[in-house]
Design a protein around this motif. Sequence first.
Motif, mmCIF file in Angstrom:
data_model
loop_
_atom_site.group_PDB
_atom_site.id
_atom_site.type_symbol
_atom_site.label_atom_id
_atom_site.label_comp_id
_atom_site.label_asym_id
_atom_site.label_seq_id
_atom_site.Cartn_x
_atom_site.Cartn_y
_atom_site.Cartn_z
ATOM 1 N N ALA A 26 1.002 -1.156 -0.078
ATOM 2 C CA ALA A 26 0.023 0.072 0.030
ATOM 3 C C ALA A 26 0.828 1.081 0.040
ATOM 4 C CB ALA A 26 -0.830 0.097 1.165
ATOM 5 N N SER A 27 0.261 2.284 -0.509
ATOM 6 C CA SER A 27 1.119 3.583 -0.443
ATOM 7 C C SER A 27 -0.086 4.750 -0.506
ATOM 8 C CB SER A 27 1.837 3.673 -1.853
ATOM 9 O OG SER A 27 2.478 5.025 -1.977
ATOM 10 N N THR A 28 0.319 5.703 0.461
ATOM 11 C CA THR A 28 -0.667 6.865 0.899
ATOM 12 C C THR A 28 0.340 8.042 1.050
ATOM 13 O OG1 THR A 28 -1.974 5.382 1.915
ATOM 14 C CG2 THR A 28 -2.563 7.678 2.184
ATOM 15 N N GLU A 29 -0.262 9.211 0.562
ATOM 16 C CA GLU A 29 0.442 10.562 0.555
ATOM 17 C C GLU A 29 -0.042 11.090 1.976
ATOM 18 O OE1 GLU A 29 2.724 12.214 -1.074
ATOM 19 O OE2 GLU A 29 3.063 10.380 -2.189
ATOM 20 N N LEU A 30 0.950 11.440 2.797
ATOM 21 C CA LEU A 30 0.416 12.238 4.090
ATOM 22 C C LEU A 30 1.009 13.377 3.928
ATOM 23 C CD1 LEU A 30 1.160 9.093 6.628
ATOM 24 C CD2 LEU A 30 -0.895 9.817 5.672
ATOM 25 N N HIS A 31 1.001 14.168 5.017
ATOM 26 C CA HIS A 31 1.752 15.480 5.275
ATOM 27 C C HIS A 31 3.205 15.361 5.612
ATOM 28 C CE1 HIS A 31 0.390 14.909 9.466
ATOM 29 N NE2 HIS A 31 1.569 15.741 9.766
ATOM 30 N N LEU A 32 3.451 14.211 6.154
ATOM 31 C CA LEU A 32 4.868 13.923 6.525
ATOM 32 C C LEU A 32 5.606 13.353 5.383
ATOM 33 C CD1 LEU A 32 4.031 12.146 10.139
ATOM 34 C CD2 LEU A 32 4.927 14.351 9.737
ATOM 35 N N GLY A 33 4.837 12.970 4.582
ATOM 36 C CA GLY A 33 5.525 12.191 3.103
ATOM 37 C C GLY A 33 4.742 11.206 2.938
ATOM 38 N N THR A 34 5.248 9.976 1.942
ATOM 39 C CA THR A 34 4.498 9.177 1.405
ATOM 40 C C THR A 34 4.734 7.962 2.432
ATOM 41 O OG1 THR A 34 5.007 9.731 -0.826
ATOM 42 C CG2 THR A 34 4.520 7.401 -0.585
#
Length: 53
Positions: free
Chosen positions: A20-28
């Motif tokens: 899985a991969s998700t974009e967050l404010h901390l990074g990917t």
Amino acid sequence: MEREIYCPTCEEEQTFWLAASTELHLGTKTKWRCSECEHGVVRIGEDVDTAAA
């Protein structure tokens, strides 16, 4: 995608596949699974890596 990561369950370098991969404010945020034992590793950007824990 695949990458070589040390697996603490197998006690050696194994091929992990991207689960899985998700974009967050901390990074990917990426979740990786060992192709041999299904052990999971989470990475967030370059700063957080559960494989190093």
